[in-house]
Enzyme design. Structure first.
Site, PDB file in Angstrom:
ATOM      1  N   CYS A  89       0.780  -1.169   0.127  1.00 50.98           N
ATOM      2  CA  CYS A  89       0.020   0.039   0.073  1.00 50.98           C
ATOM      3  C   CYS A  89       0.787   1.205   0.054  1.00 50.98           C
ATOM      4  CB  CYS A  89      -0.935   0.030   1.298  1.00 50.98           C
ATOM      5  SG  CYS A  89      -2.048   1.427   1.546  1.00 50.98           S
TER       6      CYS A  89
ATOM      7  N   HIS B 156      -9.346  -3.309  -2.690  1.00 52.22           N
ATOM      8  CA  HIS B 156      -8.323  -2.460  -1.859  1.00 52.22           C
ATOM      9  C   HIS B 156      -8.740  -1.067  -1.869  1.00 52.22           C
ATOM     10  CE1 HIS B 156      -3.948  -1.774  -0.501  1.00 52.22           C
ATOM     11  NE2 HIS B 156      -4.281  -0.603  -0.852  1.00 52.22           N
ATOM     12  N   GLU B 157      -8.831  -0.305  -3.094  1.00 51.97           N
ATOM     13  CA  GLU B 157      -9.120   1.028  -3.032  1.00 51.97           C
ATOM     14  C   GLU B 157     -10.659   1.295  -2.381  1.00 51.97           C
ATOM     15  OE1 GLU B 157      -6.991   2.866  -3.806  1.00 51.97           O
ATOM     16  OE2 GLU B 157      -5.649   1.328  -4.422  1.00 51.97           O
TER      17      GLU B 157
ATOM     18  N   HIS C 250     -10.336   1.623   1.126  1.00 48.42           N
ATOM     19  CA  HIS C 250      -9.742   2.876   1.558  1.00 48.42           C
ATOM     20  C   HIS C 250     -10.801   3.862   1.997  1.00 48.42           C
ATOM     21  CE1 HIS C 250      -5.217   2.900   1.899  1.00 48.42           C
ATOM     22  NE2 HIS C 250      -5.157   2.406   0.424  1.00 48.42           N
TER      23      HIS C 250
END
Length: 220
Positions: free
Chosen positions: A131, A173-174, A177
């Site tokens: 990351c 993953h995004e 966030h």
């Protein structure tokens, strides 16, 4: 894992001001690192806090920051903006054997607003992730192999797309966030490696050797 992150307390006006300052700075901003509260907040859903022109400029800026890093995704909170916006693109030249093992295919650039995802089927797969907000670390993360993504495009149109393999990993993953979740929240903690150890020992196409030597995901 559902997010129990506290919603950002920044007002729409303050978010707008933050974006304007970033766009006016004339330099590529640095990427916020773990420990900053913005990465642990549930970002504000996009609902017109900035103009269409500012949104386009911000997306372009985020793309340039992502390329410079370099990375395959960047979320607005990583630039200190608690807004549900992320950019994604994977055009890296990867060894064909590695790409095949990881289900990694090129991902054309796109930006997403207010995304959410759901698994398609029950298949899961674990690979190492890094990351841009956790410099120097890698860890194995088990994720759904295929997901359906719902999001709003920058032009305001609702979108639904399905992703599998490495593309699905980037999407998850995004999106995480934007919900205050970092990949380490989902990681196999015994797999954590710094970049040097990862490169020297565990950068194989899959995690078979790492899981055996580091003792995670036993007997699976």
């Amino acid at each position: 894992m559902s997010s129990d992150a506290k919603p950002t307390d920044l007002s729409a006006a303050r978010i707008h001001e933050t974006v304007q300052q970033l766009l006016a700075s004339g330099v590529l901003p640095t990427i916020v690192q773990a420990g900053h509260p913005v990465l642990r907040q549930f970002a504000a859903p996009f609902n017109g806090q900035i103009s269409d022109a500012e949104l386009g400029q911000l997306i372009d800026l985020m793309r340039r920051v992502m390329h410079k890093a370099p990375g395959v995704g960047l979320a607005a909170p990583q630039l200190g903006i608690p807004l549900q916006l992320a950019v994604l693109e994977d055009q890296f030249d990867v060894d064909p054997g590695v790409a095949a093992a990881r289900g990694r295919e090129p991902l054309p650039f796109f930006a997403m607003l207010n995304p959410s995802y759901e698994p398609l089927g029950t298949a899961t797969v674990a690979f190492y992730e890094g990351c841009l907000s956790l410099n120097g670390l890698q860890a194995a993360v088990m994720r759904p192999e295929q997901v359906r993504l719902n999001f709003t495009a920058p032009d305001g149109s609702p979108q639904q797309r399905e992703f599998r393999g490495w593309q699905a990993r980037i999407v998850q993953h995004e999106t995480d966030h934007l919900h205050g979740i970092l990949y380490l929240d989902r990681a196999e903690l015994r797999s954590i490696s710094n970049n040097a150890e990862y490169s020297a020992r565990w950068a194989q196409p899959d995690i078979t050797l790492a899981r055996k030597e580091l003792g995670f995901l036993p007997g699976d």
